[in-house]
Design an enzyme around this catalytic site. Structure first.
Site, PDB file in Angstrom:
ATOM      1  N   ARG A 115     -17.108   2.885 -45.910  1.00 46.64           N
ATOM      2  CA  ARG A 115     -17.653   2.007 -44.597  1.00 46.64           C
ATOM      3  C   ARG A 115     -16.934   2.434 -43.218  1.00 46.64           C
ATOM      4  O   ARG A 115     -17.445   2.620 -42.292  1.00 46.64           O
ATOM      5  CB  ARG A 115     -17.583   0.637 -44.788  1.00 46.64           C
ATOM      6  CG  ARG A 115     -18.333   0.101 -43.741  1.00 46.64           C
ATOM      7  CD  ARG A 115     -18.842  -1.589 -43.731  1.00 46.64           C
ATOM      8  NE  ARG A 115     -18.546  -2.281 -44.902  1.00 46.64           N
ATOM      9  CZ  ARG A 115     -17.314  -3.004 -44.815  1.00 46.64           C
ATOM     10  NH1 ARG A 115     -16.577  -3.025 -43.980  1.00 46.64           N
ATOM     11  NH2 ARG A 115     -17.050  -3.603 -45.785  1.00 46.64           N
ATOM     12  N   TYR A 169     -37.767   4.037 -24.820  1.00 45.05           N
ATOM     13  CA  TYR A 169     -38.374   4.030 -26.156  1.00 45.05           C
ATOM     14  C   TYR A 169     -38.821   2.706 -26.830  1.00 45.05           C
ATOM     15  O   TYR A 169     -38.036   1.660 -26.457  1.00 45.05           O
ATOM     16  CB  TYR A 169     -37.425   4.736 -27.211  1.00 45.05           C
ATOM     17  CG  TYR A 169     -37.634   4.701 -28.506  1.00 45.05           C
ATOM     18  CD1 TYR A 169     -38.714   5.625 -29.008  1.00 45.05           C
ATOM     19  CD2 TYR A 169     -36.979   4.005 -29.631  1.00 45.05           C
ATOM     20  CE1 TYR A 169     -39.172   5.711 -30.244  1.00 45.05           C
ATOM     21  CE2 TYR A 169     -37.366   3.786 -30.757  1.00 45.05           C
ATOM     22  CZ  TYR A 169     -38.335   4.883 -31.261  1.00 45.05           C
ATOM     23  OH  TYR A 169     -38.658   4.663 -32.516  1.00 45.05           O
ATOM     24  N   ASP A 221     -29.660   7.676 -23.512  1.00 46.01           N
ATOM     25  CA  ASP A 221     -30.318   7.979 -24.824  1.00 46.01           C
ATOM     26  C   ASP A 221     -30.879   9.465 -24.590  1.00 46.01           C
ATOM     27  O   ASP A 221     -31.775  10.011 -23.869  1.00 46.01           O
ATOM     28  CB  ASP A 221     -31.576   7.151 -25.024  1.00 46.01           C
ATOM     29  CG  ASP A 221     -32.348   7.433 -26.471  1.00 46.01           C
ATOM     30  OD1 ASP A 221     -32.388   8.468 -26.761  1.00 46.01           O
ATOM     31  OD2 ASP A 221     -33.089   6.654 -26.848  1.00 46.01           O
ATOM     32  N   LYS A 271     -34.353  13.237 -34.959  1.00 43.07           N
ATOM     33  CA  LYS A 271     -35.202  14.132 -34.298  1.00 43.07           C
ATOM     34  C   LYS A 271     -34.765  15.607 -34.162  1.00 43.07           C
ATOM     35  O   LYS A 271     -34.637  16.214 -35.024  1.00 43.07           O
ATOM     36  CB  LYS A 271     -35.518  13.435 -32.573  1.00 43.07           C
ATOM     37  CG  LYS A 271     -35.907  11.967 -32.750  1.00 43.07           C
ATOM     38  CD  LYS A 271     -37.180  11.537 -33.455  1.00 43.07           C
ATOM     39  CE  LYS A 271     -37.318  10.254 -33.975  1.00 43.07           C
ATOM     40  NZ  LYS A 271     -36.964   9.114 -32.815  1.00 43.07           N
TER      41      LYS A 271
HETATM   42  C1  LIG Z   1     -36.953   7.936 -32.343  1.00 42.25           C
HETATM   43  C2  LIG Z   1     -36.235   7.280 -31.101  1.00 42.25           C
HETATM   44  C3  LIG Z   1     -35.242   6.437 -31.470  1.00 42.25           C
HETATM   45  C4  LIG Z   1     -34.922   5.473 -32.626  1.00 42.25           C
HETATM   46  O1  LIG Z   1     -34.529   6.400 -33.555  1.00 42.25           O
HETATM   47  P1  LIG Z   1     -34.674   6.235 -35.169  1.00 42.25           P
HETATM   48  O2  LIG Z   1     -33.597   7.338 -35.657  1.00 42.25           O
HETATM   49  O3  LIG Z   1     -35.837   6.224 -35.335  1.00 42.25           O
HETATM   50  O4  LIG Z   1     -34.151   4.722 -35.456  1.00 42.25           O
HETATM   51  C5  LIG Z   1     -34.662   5.920 -30.120  1.00 42.25           C
HETATM   52  N1  LIG Z   1     -34.928   6.538 -29.090  1.00 42.25           N
HETATM   53  C6  LIG Z   1     -35.769   7.730 -28.972  1.00 42.25           C
HETATM   54  C7  LIG Z   1     -36.013   8.208 -27.697  1.00 42.25           C
HETATM   55  C8  LIG Z   1     -36.339   7.957 -29.948  1.00 42.25           C
HETATM   56  O5  LIG Z   1     -37.217   9.055 -30.126  1.00 42.25           O
END
Ligand SMILES: *Cc1c(COP(=O)(O)O)cnc(C)c1O
Length: 386
Positions: free
Chosen positions: A51, A103, A175, A200
């Protein structure tokens, strides 16, 4: 070789990655272990319990830090778990000012979970940074930026946000999921923390869910590391291995995503059935100049509307594709389409959606790395059916 000296396309393959010290294995092994042998209490090889730290995860975190020109990186079981971890450094009474087109999952986490703990959220348009200052109060502790945004591909000036954050002593979190570290490095532009949904572009193969936080400040890193270890939303070593493997081709994939994205944006714009196309590479995009300055290229994400703005036409179009697959998510090698009005933004009223630039016929594309001629032929035959 010090990672700072490597160029990006070398860092994806080498930064933080050495042959395995135990065996010489060139590929980072999957250390599928929860715990580590100690010679005597506290005498160990730097690992005690997974962890807190795991060798496979450590290599991935060192690599991610290098890709974002940061000193410290922390990975989590999803992008949302990463966002959750950085919010945990706030306390009751604090306030966060965020872009209003963030998001949907972040919006849900902020307003449905964290507002229960007396953390307040203000959502403002960040197209003009001067206006954001009006939203900042004594209680404001964090500024939340996402750029490019989903699904309208708005661009927010990260350097201007960083100046504002510095002036008011706020932590600026960016982000960076849509851009990936290949296109944009927010720490270089003055951000304090970069957040990624690794799910992504970084993972890139639609097979892993993971998130990351990257920063330079040692005190901030200590706080984030404490949250990571204490709440324990860490990824497993198999997933870390898959992401390390995915990242090795990040630069190649991104080059092709950008190339295909540009070709498709231009092709769609010239199509008689298409209304408008959102893509930051067009000179008439409202923040094209900022996109050009803060990004290396314009990415593989775009959205477009249909003339007449009929939802039925949009639905017909979406079920007519042969290559593009109708699915949530983005950033994988395969091309995906989604319908924001009924998928990611269904919880908004039609009126609010239209105000936010999301008409009923808007379709978002995550352009993959297939042969662009096949993608264009698929778009053409599908558009012919509406
Ligand atoms: C998909 C996404 C998230 C969340 O990520 P997960 O891996 O699905 O939890 C946050 N911000 C953006 C811009 C995203 O496209």
């Amino acid at each position: 070789m010090a990672s700072k000296k490597m160029r990006f396309n070398t860092k994806v393959i080498h930064a933080g990655i050495e042959p395995d010290p135990a065996t010489g294995a060139v590929m980072t092994p999957i250390y599928q272990t929860s715990t580590y042998h100690q010679e005597a209490p506290g005498v160990n090889k730097g690992f005690e319990y997974s962890r807190s730290s795991n060798p496979t995860r450590k290599v991935l975190e060192d690599n991610l830090a290098a890709l974002e020109n940061g000193k410290h990186a922390f990975t989590f079981g999803s992008g949302m778990a990463a966002t959750d971890a950085i919010l945990r450094i706030l306390k009751s009474g604090d306030e966060l000012v965020s872009t209003n087109d963030l998001y949907g999952g972040s919006y849900r986490l902020f307003t449905k979970l964290y507002s229960k703990f007396n953390i307040n959220f203000k959502f403002v348009s960040m197209a003009e940074m001067e206006k954001v200052e009006d939203a900042i109060s004594e209680q404001t502790k964090m500024l939340w930026v996402e750029s490019p945004t989903n699904p309208t591909l708005n661009i927010i000036d990260i350097e201007a946000a960083a100046k504002l954050a510095k002036k008011h002593n706020l932590i600026l979190v960016v982000d960076n999921t849509f851009a990936s570290p290949y296109l944009q490095n927010p720490l270089d532009l003055g951000a304090d923390v970069v957040m990624h949904s690794i799910t992504k572009y970084l993972g890139g193969h639609s097979d892993v869910l993971m998130g990351a936080l990257i920063c330079n400040d040692d005190k901030l890193a200590e706080d984030i590391g404490f949250v990571q270890k204490s709440s324990g939303a860490v990824p497993g070593p198999q997933d870390c291995f898959l992401v390390l493997r995915g990242i090795k081709t990040l630069h190649l994939r991104m080059e092709r995503h950008c190339e295909n994205g540009a070709a498709i944006a231009k092709w769609l714009k010239a199509h008689p059935k298409v209304g408008f196309v959102n893509w930051p590479g067009f000179e008439e995009h409202p923040n094209h100049r900022i996109a050009k300055a803060q990004m290396r290229d314009f990415g593989g994400m775009l959205s477009f509307s249909l003339k007449g703005n009929s939802k039925e036409d949009a639905f017909k179009l979406m079920s007519s594709f042969e290559l593009f697959s109708l699915a949530e998510s983005l950033g994988g090698v395969e091309s995906l389409i989604c319908h924001p009005a009924s998928m990611t933004h269904a919880s908004l009223s039609k009126e609010d959606r239209e105000k936010a630039g999301i008409p009923d016929s808007l379709i978002r594309l995550s352009v993959g790395v297939e042969d662009v001629n096949d993608l264009i032929e698929d778009l053409e035959q599908a558009l012919n059916k509406v």
